[in-house]
Design an enzyme around this catalytic site. Structure first.
Site, PDB file in Angstrom:
ATOM      1  N   PRO A   2      17.506 -33.015  23.195  1.00 21.78           N
ATOM      2  CA  PRO A   2      17.325 -34.282  23.884  1.00 21.78           C
ATOM      3  C   PRO A   2      19.321 -33.497  24.942  1.00 21.78           C
ATOM      4  O   PRO A   2      19.544 -32.973  24.839  1.00 21.78           O
ATOM      5  CB  PRO A   2      18.379 -35.702  22.868  1.00 21.78           C
ATOM      6  CG  PRO A   2      19.033 -34.162  21.683  1.00 21.78           C
ATOM      7  CD  PRO A   2      17.813 -33.278  21.631  1.00 21.78           C
ATOM      8  N   GLU A   3      19.286 -34.460  26.049  1.00 20.47           N
ATOM      9  CA  GLU A   3      19.892 -34.061  26.406  1.00 20.47           C
ATOM     10  C   GLU A   3      21.466 -34.398  26.703  1.00 20.47           C
ATOM     11  O   GLU A   3      21.484 -35.820  26.189  1.00 20.47           O
ATOM     12  CB  GLU A   3      19.721 -34.682  28.434  1.00 20.47           C
ATOM     13  CG  GLU A   3      17.818 -34.382  28.652  1.00 20.47           C
ATOM     14  CD  GLU A   3      18.087 -32.958  28.591  1.00 20.47           C
ATOM     15  OE1 GLU A   3      18.462 -32.358  30.130  1.00 20.47           O
ATOM     16  OE2 GLU A   3      16.360 -32.414  28.308  1.00 20.47           O
ATOM     17  N   LYS A  51      26.245 -31.474  22.899  1.00 26.12           N
ATOM     18  CA  LYS A  51      24.914 -32.728  22.047  1.00 26.12           C
ATOM     19  C   LYS A  51      25.025 -33.359  20.625  1.00 26.12           C
ATOM     20  O   LYS A  51      24.371 -32.804  20.111  1.00 26.12           O
ATOM     21  CB  LYS A  51      23.516 -30.993  22.605  1.00 26.12           C
ATOM     22  CG  LYS A  51      23.570 -31.003  24.166  1.00 26.12           C
ATOM     23  CD  LYS A  51      21.596 -30.347  23.956  1.00 26.12           C
ATOM     24  CE  LYS A  51      21.306 -30.286  25.340  1.00 26.12           C
ATOM     25  NZ  LYS A  51      20.029 -29.016  25.669  1.00 26.12           N
ATOM     26  N   ASN A 165      16.353 -29.628  28.502  1.00 27.38           N
ATOM     27  CA  ASN A 165      15.223 -28.683  30.029  1.00 27.38           C
ATOM     28  C   ASN A 165      14.982 -30.058  30.422  1.00 27.38           C
ATOM     29  O   ASN A 165      14.834 -29.154  31.326  1.00 27.38           O
ATOM     30  CB  ASN A 165      13.650 -28.897  28.652  1.00 27.38           C
ATOM     31  CG  ASN A 165      12.650 -27.683  29.879  1.00 27.38           C
ATOM     32  OD1 ASN A 165      13.495 -26.586  30.215  1.00 27.38           O
ATOM     33  ND2 ASN A 165      11.342 -28.128  29.096  1.00 27.38           N
ATOM     34  N   ARG A 250      10.542 -23.586  26.276  1.00 26.24           N
ATOM     35  CA  ARG A 250      10.593 -24.353  26.742  1.00 26.24           C
ATOM     36  C   ARG A 250       9.163 -24.251  28.023  1.00 26.24           C
ATOM     37  O   ARG A 250       9.219 -23.818  29.059  1.00 26.24           O
ATOM     38  CB  ARG A 250      11.301 -24.952  26.842  1.00 26.24           C
ATOM     39  CG  ARG A 250      12.947 -25.516  25.936  1.00 26.24           C
ATOM     40  CD  ARG A 250      13.870 -25.764  25.991  1.00 26.24           C
ATOM     41  NE  ARG A 250      14.788 -26.051  25.222  1.00 26.24           N
ATOM     42  CZ  ARG A 250      15.448 -24.855  24.529  1.00 26.24           C
ATOM     43  NH1 ARG A 250      15.481 -23.662  25.174  1.00 26.24           N
ATOM     44  NH2 ARG A 250      16.247 -24.711  23.521  1.00 26.24           N
TER      45      ARG A 250
END
Length: 276
Positions: A2-3, A51, A165, A250
């Protein structure tokens, strides 16, 4: 993974549900902490750190969790059916008289002394959505390894905390360079702009249900997830290839016209393309 804005939203949901209330249910379903019982303690706050999620409770204890790729926290009202996955994926349940927070598939879950939180998050760089944000320090951290590809440096939470990402790809597009460009080759004006731009993007999205970097509803992202559709700026097909440090690759998206710098050879692309 997650961002930072996603984690910020999760922390706010948990804080609104639990903070200031006494725990009436405490159920840790991981062997190491299976005997921990926090019932009777008041939840003081739930704070995001990059995060990571830190739920602090009365008595100097913190429930530390990290969502990584698949983890999630769900909040339910009394009598509401739990719907975050099968029961065997539940790692922890924390409940009050009027809300129940259920942690599903949490790959990182521990209870530690609040005084020892630095052991869990002390390695992180400045938090893009936190009170410790320091643009100059983030910029210096990124410059410390000038040969490192920019995309990898942005994902390294030791440099600055909160970029995943999606933002990696979108930031590189907005800076006009590929994610494979060595940090040291980033033009000085764009290097100076990068930390503030990253913070602006996350701040703009922390309240939104749908992440948007373009400013245009219905066209939310410039390049991430858009291959092989046309670039929103120039019409060139967006490319995608894997990028990583060897531990995890990624999918990385870029426009070969709008972004200058090195990119994978055609054989390394997930779709057709050429090296720019």
């Amino acid at each position: 993974m997650p961002e930072g804005d996603t984690v910020w939203q999760a922390a706010r949901r948990l804080h609104d549900a639990l903070a200031g209330k006494v725990l009436t249910l405490s159920d840790f379903r991981v062997p190491r902490f299976a005997t921990v019982d926090l019932t009777g303690r008041t939840v003081l706050d739930v704070t995001p750190r990059g995060k990571h999620l830190l739920a602090r409770v009365e008595g100097g204890l913190t429930v530390h969790s990290h969502l990584r790729m698949d983890g999630s926290w769900k909040v339910f009202a009394p009598g509401q059916r739990w719907s975050g996955g099968p029961a065997h994926q539940i790692r922890v349940v924390l409940g009050t008289a009027d809300r129940t927070a259920v942690g599903y598939r949490l790959p990182v879950l521990e209870v530690l002394r609040t005084a020892d939180e630095q052991r869990a998050v002390g390695h992180l760089g400045p938090d893009l959505l936190g009170p410790d944000w320091d643009a100059a320090r983030a910029r210096d951290n990124l410059r410390a390894d000038p040969a490192r590809p920019l995309g990898e440096a942005l994902l390294d939470q030791r440099n600055l905390a909160g970029i995943g990402n999606v933002y990696k790809c979108e930031l590189c597009f907005l800076l006009g360079v590929t994610p494979w460009l060595p940090v040291g080759e980033l033009p000085a004006d764009r290097a100076a702009q990068l930390p503030a731009l990253a913070r602006r993007l996350l701040e703009a999205n922390r309240e939104r249900p749908v992440r948007r970097t373009t400013g245009v509803r219905g066209q939310d992202l410039f390049v991430y997830g858009r291959a092989p559709r046309p670039c929103l700026r120039c019409g060139t097909s967006v490319r995608v290839a894997d990028q990583g440090d060897g531990s995890r690759d990624r999918p990385t998206y870029w426009c070969p016209t709008c972004q200058s710098g090195p990119a994978p050879h055609p054989g390394g692309l997930r779709g057709s393309g050429r090296r720019r």
